[in-house]
Structures are given as C-alpha cells and as structure tokens.
Design a protein around this motif. Structure first.
Motif, PDB file in Angstrom:
ATOM      1  N   ASP A 164      -0.585  -8.309   8.340  1.00 62.15           N
ATOM      2  CA  ASP A 164       0.342  -8.392   7.206  1.00 62.15           C
ATOM      3  C   ASP A 164       0.046  -9.606   6.334  1.00 62.15           C
ATOM      4  OD1 ASP A 164       1.823  -6.078   7.751  1.00 62.15           O
ATOM      5  OD2 ASP A 164       3.095  -7.123   9.197  1.00 62.15           O
ATOM      6  N   GLY A 165      -0.331 -10.738   6.972  1.00 64.65           N
ATOM      7  CA  GLY A 165      -0.649 -11.927   6.192  1.00 64.65           C
ATOM      8  C   GLY A 165      -1.831 -11.709   5.260  1.00 64.65           C
ATOM      9  N   GLN A 166      -2.811 -10.922   5.711  1.00 64.94           N
ATOM     10  CA  GLN A 166      -3.963 -10.605   4.863  1.00 64.94           C
ATOM     11  C   GLN A 166      -3.550  -9.722   3.696  1.00 64.94           C
ATOM     12  OE1 GLN A 166      -6.416  -8.803   7.843  1.00 64.94           O
ATOM     13  NE2 GLN A 166      -7.233 -10.762   8.603  1.00 64.94           N
ATOM     14  N   LYS A 167      -2.636  -8.809   3.951  1.00 60.23           N
ATOM     15  CA  LYS A 167      -2.134  -7.936   2.882  1.00 60.23           C
ATOM     16  C   LYS A 167      -1.505  -8.764   1.772  1.00 60.23           C
ATOM     17  CE  LYS A 167       1.157  -4.181   2.004  1.00 60.23           C
ATOM     18  NZ  LYS A 167       2.101  -3.202   2.625  1.00 60.23           N
ATOM     19  N   ALA A 168      -0.712  -9.757   2.158  1.00 61.42           N
ATOM     20  CA  ALA A 168      -0.049 -10.608   1.161  1.00 61.42           C
ATOM     21  C   ALA A 168      -1.063 -11.367   0.315  1.00 61.42           C
ATOM     22  CB  ALA A 168       0.895 -11.585   1.863  1.00 61.42           C
ATOM     23  N   ILE A 169      -2.150 -11.812   0.934  1.00 60.71           N
ATOM     24  CA  ILE A 169      -3.174 -12.557   0.194  1.00 60.71           C
ATOM     25  C   ILE A 169      -3.895 -11.644  -0.790  1.00 60.71           C
ATOM     26  CG2 ILE A 169      -5.353 -13.803   0.415  1.00 60.71           C
ATOM     27  CD1 ILE A 169      -4.335 -14.846   3.120  1.00 60.71           C
ATOM     28  N   VAL A 170      -4.226 -10.429  -0.361  1.00 56.39           N
ATOM     29  CA  VAL A 170      -4.925  -9.493  -1.245  1.00 56.39           C
ATOM     30  C   VAL A 170      -4.052  -9.138  -2.447  1.00 56.39           C
ATOM     31  CG1 VAL A 170      -5.929  -7.188  -1.445  1.00 56.39           C
ATOM     32  CG2 VAL A 170      -6.361  -8.562   0.602  1.00 56.39           C
ATOM     33  N   ILE A 171      -2.759  -8.968  -2.216  1.00 58.76           N
ATOM     34  CA  ILE A 171      -1.850  -8.628  -3.317  1.00 58.76           C
ATOM     35  C   ILE A 171      -1.641  -9.830  -4.232  1.00 58.76           C
ATOM     36  CG2 ILE A 171       0.524  -7.969  -3.884  1.00 58.76           C
ATOM     37  CD1 ILE A 171       0.505  -6.261  -1.335  1.00 58.76           C
ATOM     38  N   GLY A 172      -1.464 -11.013  -3.637  1.00 65.36           N
ATOM     39  CA  GLY A 172      -1.270 -12.225  -4.426  1.00 65.36           C
ATOM     40  C   GLY A 172       0.131 -12.365  -4.963  1.00 65.36           C
ATOM     41  N   VAL A 205     -11.818   5.143 -16.779  1.00 70.64           N
ATOM     42  CA  VAL A 205     -11.368   5.265 -15.398  1.00 70.64           C
ATOM     43  C   VAL A 205      -9.933   4.793 -15.283  1.00 70.64           C
ATOM     44  CG1 VAL A 205     -11.688   4.405 -13.035  1.00 70.64           C
ATOM     45  CG2 VAL A 205     -13.689   4.975 -14.437  1.00 70.64           C
ATOM     46  N   PHE A 206      -9.129   5.565 -14.571  1.00 76.03           N
ATOM     47  CA  PHE A 206      -7.782   5.143 -14.174  1.00 76.03           C
ATOM     48  C   PHE A 206      -7.829   4.861 -12.681  1.00 76.03           C
ATOM     49  CE2 PHE A 206      -3.683   6.183 -12.219  1.00 76.03           C
ATOM     50  CZ  PHE A 206      -2.847   5.320 -12.922  1.00 76.03           C
ATOM     51  N   LEU A 207      -7.613   3.591 -12.314  1.00 69.28           N
ATOM     52  CA  LEU A 207      -7.725   3.176 -10.922  1.00 69.28           C
ATOM     53  C   LEU A 207      -6.375   2.755 -10.379  1.00 69.28           C
ATOM     54  CD1 LEU A 207      -9.369   2.339  -8.384  1.00 69.28           C
ATOM     55  CD2 LEU A 207      -9.746   0.118  -9.503  1.00 69.28           C
ATOM     56  N   LYS A 208      -5.984   3.339  -9.264  1.00 68.20           N
ATOM     57  CA  LYS A 208      -4.755   2.989  -8.567  1.00 68.20           C
ATOM     58  C   LYS A 208      -5.110   2.437  -7.198  1.00 68.20           C
ATOM     59  CE  LYS A 208      -0.263   2.899  -7.870  1.00 68.20           C
ATOM     60  NZ  LYS A 208       0.635   1.988  -8.629  1.00 68.20           N
ATOM     61  N   LEU A 209      -4.631   1.219  -6.880  1.00 71.09           N
ATOM     62  CA  LEU A 209      -4.937   0.565  -5.610  1.00 71.09           C
ATOM     63  C   LEU A 209      -3.693   0.394  -4.751  1.00 71.09           C
ATOM     64  CD1 LEU A 209      -7.291  -2.372  -6.755  1.00 71.09           C
ATOM     65  CD2 LEU A 209      -7.972  -0.224  -5.688  1.00 71.09           C
ATOM     66  N   TRP A 210      -3.892   0.586  -3.453  1.00 69.80           N
ATOM     67  CA  TRP A 210      -2.879   0.258  -2.463  1.00 69.80           C
ATOM     68  C   TRP A 210      -3.510  -0.664  -1.421  1.00 69.80           C
ATOM     69  CZ3 TRP A 210      -3.472   5.084  -4.528  1.00 69.80           C
ATOM     70  CH2 TRP A 210      -2.348   5.690  -5.108  1.00 69.80           C
ATOM     71  N   VAL A 211      -2.678  -1.473  -0.773  1.00 68.40           N
ATOM     72  CA  VAL A 211      -3.138  -2.304   0.337  1.00 68.40           C
ATOM     73  C   VAL A 211      -2.346  -1.909   1.574  1.00 68.40           C
ATOM     74  CG1 VAL A 211      -3.549  -4.639   1.194  1.00 68.40           C
ATOM     75  CG2 VAL A 211      -3.568  -4.198  -1.271  1.00 68.40           C
ATOM     76  N   LYS A 212      -3.054  -1.527   2.642  1.00 68.90           N
ATOM     77  CA  LYS A 212      -2.403  -1.080   3.866  1.00 68.90           C
ATOM     78  C   LYS A 212      -2.971  -1.825   5.074  1.00 68.90           C
ATOM     79  CE  LYS A 212      -1.489   3.588   2.105  1.00 68.90           C
ATOM     80  NZ  LYS A 212      -1.635   5.054   2.373  1.00 68.90           N
ATOM     81  N   VAL A 213      -2.171  -1.898   6.130  1.00 65.04           N
ATOM     82  CA  VAL A 213      -2.549  -2.629   7.332  1.00 65.04           C
ATOM     83  C   VAL A 213      -2.918  -1.646   8.443  1.00 65.04           C
ATOM     84  CG1 VAL A 213      -1.788  -4.281   9.095  1.00 65.04           C
ATOM     85  CG2 VAL A 213      -1.004  -4.530   6.721  1.00 65.04           C
ATOM     86  N   ARG A 214      -4.050  -1.870   9.069  1.00 67.22           N
ATOM     87  CA  ARG A 214      -4.452  -1.129  10.268  1.00 67.22           C
ATOM     88  C   ARG A 214      -5.103  -2.144  11.210  1.00 67.22           C
ATOM     89  NH1 ARG A 214      -5.628   4.152  12.016  1.00 67.22           N
ATOM     90  NH2 ARG A 214      -4.087   4.763  10.435  1.00 67.22           N
ATOM     91  N   GLU A 215      -4.360  -2.590  12.194  1.00 65.99           N
ATOM     92  CA  GLU A 215      -4.847  -3.618  13.097  1.00 65.99           C
ATOM     93  C   GLU A 215      -6.071  -3.118  13.871  1.00 65.99           C
ATOM     94  OE1 GLU A 215      -3.219  -6.412  16.796  1.00 65.99           O
ATOM     95  OE2 GLU A 215      -1.844  -5.115  15.681  1.00 65.99           O
ATOM     96  N   GLY A 216      -7.113  -3.951  13.905  1.00 68.01           N
ATOM     97  CA  GLY A 216      -8.299  -3.641  14.694  1.00 68.01           C
ATOM     98  C   GLY A 216      -9.158  -2.523  14.150  1.00 68.01           C
TER      99      GLY A 216
END
Length: 311
Positions: A253-261, A286-297
C-alpha cells in the motif's frame, strides 16, 4: 579484428546476395543494449533508463536494408544475485535468446569486463558454432583511446570473438561497421518480415512498456523494481482515438501511495508522458486511463508473471 577506435569502417560485404537472420544483443544490465537496438533500427522501440534491468522482455527490432534484413533481439541483462522468480525469468529469457539466433553480439562497456560479462560469454560459448561479435559501447566516454587496445588484446586472449567493434550507441557512432559485420555473417535467405515492419510486438505490448518506462524514470530507489504494468484494454474508437486502460501493479500500500503522489500528481505526470510517447509511436491520439493496484509478492508468483507477459 577491427581495431579502429575512431569509428571508421573497412568491412565490406562478401557478395550482393540478400541475407537475413536473427541477432541477439546480449550483455549484463546497463551496458546500453536497448540504446544500441534503437540506434540500429532508427526508432525508439526499446524503453531506456539509467537503471539496470529496465528491459524485462524480449524485444524484436527489424532493420531492412537493400542487401539484407537484420532481426535484432534485445534481451534482459544477465545478472547475478537476484533470488526472486522474476529475476530467474529474466535470466532464462537472456539465455534462451542465444539458442534461437544466427549470431550473437555481446555488448560491454568500454574498459570494463565483469563476472557477469564472463557469465554471458560462457552462455554464448555453449552454443557451438554460433558466430559471436563483441560490441564495445560507450567508447565516446573513454578519454584515453590508446588504453583500449591493450584492454581488448587481453580480453581477446581469454575470451576470443570473431570480431570486435567500437561503438557509441548514444551518439550512433560506429554502427555502420557493426551492421556490415553482422550482415556478412547471416544466412543467405529472403526477408522474413515486410520492409516497413519494425517489430513483431503489438501496440498493446508497447503501450505497457511506455508506462513502465515512466515508472523507471520517475520513481526513486528500489520502487520501480516492485512495479509492473498490465494492459487491461486497448481498442481503437470510432473517432480514431486509441483508448488504453492500464494497471500499475505494486506490492504494498505504501508503494501505491508513492506512485499516485500527493493529490494524484505523480500518477498524472506518468500518464501524460506515457500518453505522449504512445501518440508518437502509434501516430494517432491516445486516451490513457491508469489505475494503481496492490498484489503482494507478484514478482515471486510464476502464474502472475506469465499473466503479465514474462517469458
């Protein structure tokens, strides 16, 4: 042996027959293989950053000339010490490439030969009869050009190659000689791909790589290595716009927060730069839609690695 450090070339093709074949660009991480591929084909196909292990997949770059077609295979850098499933996957991809080509070009950094370089040399040597060339990259950074000759002489005594070429991939120097040295060693056969094709990879794959390139360029320390990108959707809309949906996978989750900013600023910057790169490559909006998701390991899960396209 081609000992010309001023990038001049005296090689000539043995005849005018058309030649075609696969050429592996091999070496340890961060010696400039992807920059060399891009320079050889004249298109920014393989993503580049200053970080080792930027290349995670086999990338085919196609260069078609009047007298031949060279199919360059850019590979992940062979490295030691990585214990995760993804590290093993990258090493397998690098070693497998040697078994599928007509010629191997080992790329090293000028004035340096490491244990990882030796491991790559041995992997090539196991393929009996496979022609192998040495491309010494970043020669432009060498202030004392005279020091290269004893370095290469000692290297060739212990690790003989069919020929040696001095290049600067970043400045596109010495590439004509390397290209001619490659062509004259390829099989005489017709072209495999059309003359306008530059890769066998899909736009969907390239879109994922362009997002991942921005992660490598913008994120600090080890975080880029904990991320990967999955393209969940890629379609051309009726208005001619390519709509791309991409997921950035992280491990915590901490990495997700950094990527989002803060306020989503980092993710927006990543998306904007990646979208512009896609529009240049795909030659349309181009229309680009991004999501950030967590998958441990995820980097230790063989099934997930296959899903994410690791070979």
């Amino acid at each position: 042996m081609n000992n010309d450090t001023d990038f001049e070339d005296n090689d000539t093709l043995v005849d005018d027959d058309f030649r075609c074949g696969y050429v592996a660009l091999l070496g340890r991480p961060n010696v400039g293989k992807s920059t060399l591929l891009n320079a050889l084909i004249g298109v920014r196909l393989s993503i580049v950053s200053h970080r080792p292990q930027t290349t995670r997949h086999r990338i085919l770059g196609i260069s078609t000339k009047p007298n031949g077609q060279i199919l360059y295979v850019d590979t992940p850098g062979l490295h030691r010490g990585g214990k995760r499933a993804m590290n093993r996957s990258l090493n397998r991809a690098a070693r497998a490439a040697v078994m599928e080509v007509d010629l191997a070009v080992q790329v090293i950094e000028a004035g340096k030969w490491t244990d990882e370089d030796s491991a790559m040399y041995q992997a090539v040597a196991e393929q009996k009869g496979l022609p192998r060339l040495l491309a010494i990259n970043k020669v432009d950074l060498q202030k004392d050009k005279g020091a290269m000759l004893p370095f290469v002489a000692g290297l060739m005594e212990k690790h003989p190659f069919d020929d040696v070429y001095y290049v600067s991939a970043l400045k596109s120097k010495g590439l004509d000689g390397l290209e001619k040295g490659i062509l004259k060693r390829l099989p005489e056969q017709p072209a495999i791909y059309g003359e306008d094709e530059i890769t066998d990879r899909s736009e969907r794959f390239l879109a994922g790589e362009m997002v991942r390139e921005q992660l490598m360029l913008r994120l600090d320390q080890e975080l880029p290595y904990a991320t990967t990108v999955e393209i969940e959707g890629f379609q051309d809309r009726p208005d001619g716009v390519a709509e791309v949906h991409a997921v950035i996978w992280v491990e915590r989750d901490g990495q997700k927060a950094i990527v989002i900013g803060a306020g989503g600023a980092q993710l927006k910057a990543i998306g904007t730069s990646a979208r512009r790169a896609m529009e240049t490559m795909f030659e349309r909006k181009v229309f680009l839609k991004l999501w950030v998701k967590v998958r441990e390991g995820w980097a230790d899960d063989e099934n997930l690695l296959k899903r994410f396209g690791y070979e």
